[in-house]
Design a protein around this motif. Structure first.
Motif, PDB file in Angstrom:
ATOM      1  N   GLY A  52       0.841  -1.196   0.000  1.00 19.86           N
ATOM      2  CA  GLY A  52       0.000   0.000   0.000  1.00 19.86           C
ATOM      3  C   GLY A  52       0.870   1.238   0.000  1.00 19.86           C
ATOM      4  O   GLY A  52       2.086   1.160  -0.237  1.00 19.86           O
TER       5      GLY A  52
ATOM      6  N   LYS B 197      -1.206  -8.423  -1.956  1.00 17.56           N
ATOM      7  CA  LYS B 197      -2.086  -8.429  -0.785  1.00 17.56           C
ATOM      8  C   LYS B 197      -1.971  -9.699   0.053  1.00 17.56           C
ATOM      9  O   LYS B 197      -2.349  -9.724   1.213  1.00 17.56           O
ATOM     10  CB  LYS B 197      -3.542  -8.239  -1.217  1.00 17.56           C
ATOM     11  CG  LYS B 197      -3.793  -6.934  -1.945  1.00 17.56           C
ATOM     12  CD  LYS B 197      -3.552  -5.776  -1.038  1.00 17.56           C
ATOM     13  CE  LYS B 197      -3.900  -4.466  -1.718  1.00 17.56           C
ATOM     14  NZ  LYS B 197      -3.643  -3.320  -0.870  1.00 17.56           N
TER      15      LYS B 197
ATOM     16  N   PHE C 241       0.748  -3.953  -5.957  1.00 17.47           N
ATOM     17  CA  PHE C 241       0.754  -4.211  -4.519  1.00 17.47           C
ATOM     18  C   PHE C 241       0.303  -5.648  -4.304  1.00 17.47           C
ATOM     19  O   PHE C 241      -0.740  -6.069  -4.818  1.00 17.47           O
ATOM     20  CB  PHE C 241      -0.182  -3.265  -3.771  1.00 17.47           C
ATOM     21  CG  PHE C 241       0.306  -1.843  -3.709  1.00 17.47           C
ATOM     22  CD1 PHE C 241       1.622  -1.547  -3.436  1.00 17.47           C
ATOM     23  CD2 PHE C 241      -0.567  -0.791  -3.908  1.00 17.47           C
ATOM     24  CE1 PHE C 241       2.073  -0.234  -3.369  1.00 17.47           C
ATOM     25  CE2 PHE C 241      -0.135   0.518  -3.843  1.00 17.47           C
ATOM     26  CZ  PHE C 241       1.183   0.794  -3.570  1.00 17.47           C
TER      27      PHE C 241
END
Length: 156
Positions: free
Chosen positions: A73, A130, A128
């Motif tokens: 993030g 996760k 990104f």
């Protein structure tokens, strides 16, 4: 020649210059459409990324491996944090008319990654991660030439 003839020739000459400058055609230089012939992934940066090769079905692909620590993030300063990969690429030839590419992750659910785009919709190459996953990432030309290259990202 008498003065009247010379005067008439001069007036016609000047009038023709004025008419051509007002009504004449603009010259247009046609720009050739140069299609993309190859896309090369030149590397990846991010949270401790290592590069190797992966061979399947006789094809060799780039494999970028990284340890998953926490979901990727942005921090308070707008800098990427956590587990992320920034792909860098080069489009050939250098004078291609449209060098914009589209990035497609073809095997993972949307909960495994987040692909970052500009407000215009153009892909930045920033992904990104996760959760732990292996992503198959295709870099595809958008100029209609259907040129693509594939890389693998393994977040273990």
């Amino acid at each position: 020649m008498n003065k009247a003839t010379v005067l008439i020739i001069g007036v016609v000459y000047l009038a023709s210059i004025v008419l051509i400058s007002l009504l004449g055609l603009n010259s247009v230089i046609a720009q050739p459409n140069v299609p993309v012939t190859r896309i090369e992934c030149t590397g990846a940066t991010g949270s401790d990324v290592s590069e190797s090769t992966y061979t399947t079905n006789g094809n060799t692909y780039q494999l970028f491996s990284l340890r998953f620590t926490e979901a990727g993030g942005y921090d308070d300063n707008g800098q990427p944090t956590g587990t992320y990969v920034q792909l860098s690429y080069r489009v050939y030839p250098d004078n291609a008319s449209n060098k914009v590419i589209r990035i497609v992750v073809s095997n993972a659910s949307d909960s495994a990654y987040e692909l970052i785009k500009l407000p215009s919709g153009e892909d930045l190459g920033l992904i990104f991660i996760k959760r732990r996953a292996t992503l198959i990432v295709d870099l595809i030309s958008t100029d209609g030439s259907n040129v693509s290259t594939r890389v693998y990202i393994d977040a273990y």
